[in-house]
Design a protein around this motif. Structure first.
Motif, PDB file in Angstrom:
ATOM      1  N   GLU A 179     -37.455 -22.740 -57.073  1.00 12.05           N
ATOM      2  CA  GLU A 179     -38.567 -22.737 -58.018  1.00 12.05           C
ATOM      3  C   GLU A 179     -39.816 -22.076 -57.436  1.00 12.05           C
ATOM      4  O   GLU A 179     -40.555 -21.400 -58.155  1.00 12.05           O
ATOM      5  CB  GLU A 179     -38.878 -24.161 -58.470  1.00 12.05           C
ATOM      6  N   GLY A 193     -34.852 -27.495 -59.697  1.00 14.24           N
ATOM      7  CA  GLY A 193     -33.632 -26.750 -59.992  1.00 14.24           C
ATOM      8  C   GLY A 193     -33.569 -25.410 -59.287  1.00 14.24           C
ATOM      9  O   GLY A 193     -34.458 -25.037 -58.516  1.00 14.24           O
ATOM     10  N   TRP A 210     -29.989 -21.348 -65.153  1.00 11.40           N
ATOM     11  CA  TRP A 210     -30.462 -22.264 -64.113  1.00 11.40           C
ATOM     12  C   TRP A 210     -29.842 -23.631 -64.290  1.00 11.40           C
ATOM     13  O   TRP A 210     -29.365 -23.983 -65.368  1.00 11.40           O
ATOM     14  CB  TRP A 210     -31.972 -22.336 -64.031  1.00 11.40           C
ATOM     15  N   SER A 212     -30.263 -27.882 -62.736  1.00 13.51           N
ATOM     16  CA  SER A 212     -31.120 -28.834 -62.009  1.00 13.51           C
ATOM     17  C   SER A 212     -30.385 -30.142 -61.822  1.00 13.51           C
ATOM     18  O   SER A 212     -29.292 -30.333 -62.353  1.00 13.51           O
ATOM     19  CB  SER A 212     -32.427 -29.071 -62.788  1.00 13.51           C
TER      20      SER A 212
END
Length: 212
Positions: A179, A193, A210, A212
């Protein structure tokens, strides 16, 4: 085994023709800024990386750049984590002749910080191990690791390798993104994530998602 990390190299010009996160994308003539398929707003530019990152396939890859965009106009309301829902785009451009894109006047289009990237090779089997070893050896925080280039993705959930929409083959993994270095300038991957960028350079196709 060597793992190639993207480590923070300090601030750079937001139009620099280098591997970076943030700033203004370098694009070919005739480029149209990507719009989210769900909210119709302009997407946020996240990063530009070489499509010839370790692990990319084909001699053509050395001449191309992969640029990643993701909708941030209504975070969490558009399916920006999905590779095919239209909330993000990964675009493959020829490296030659790129110029800064005109930035839309409205919408969440740019990150707050432009970060230069060093390619750092670490003797480690996995991406996670490489991050920890680099932080210990350098004495720098692990958040200065901005991601990785090539190799194998370190999935936080299951394998979601996308298929090229043109040739129906599995795309080559290009880059993994953390991130960012701090909350104020970070990309939004759901809080902690990682983003994953793929390309099929012969077909000039890219994909992003993506987890997470």
């Amino acid at each position: 085994m060597t793992t190639t990390l993207m480590t923070y190299a300090g601030p750079v010009d937001d139009r620099a023709p280098v591997t970076r996160t943030g700033g203004v994308p370098l694009v070919p003539a005739g480029f149209t800024w990507p719009q989210c398929a769900e909210c119709a707003g302009p997407m946020q530019f996240l990063a530009q990386v070489p499509a010839d990152a370790p692990g990319a396939q084909g001699a053509e890859a050395a001449e191309h750049v992969l640029s990643v965009f993701m909708c941030q106009n209504d975070p969490g309301l558009c399916d920006e984590w999905d590779p095919v829902a239209g909330g993000n785009r990964a675009l493959v451009f020829p490296r030659a002749g790129l110029a800064p894109a005109p930035v839309p006047e409205e919408g969440e289009t740019l990150l707050p910080e432009t970060c230069g990237v060093d390619r750092t090779a670490v003797d480690a089997v996995s991406y996670s191990e490489a991050r920890d070893r680099w932080a210990q050896a350098s004495g720098r925080p692990v958040r200065d690791v901005l991601g990785g280039l090539g190799g194998a993705p370190a999935w936080l959930q299951g394998d979601e390798t996308p298929v090229c929409p043109s040739c129906a083959r599995a795309m080559s993994f290009v880059a993994q993104f953390e991130e960012g270095r701090d909350e104020g300038t970070a990309m939004n991957f759901g809080g902690g994530g990682c983003g994953y960028a793929f390309a099929c350079v012969p077909c000039a196709e890219g994909a992003f998602l993506w987890q997470s």
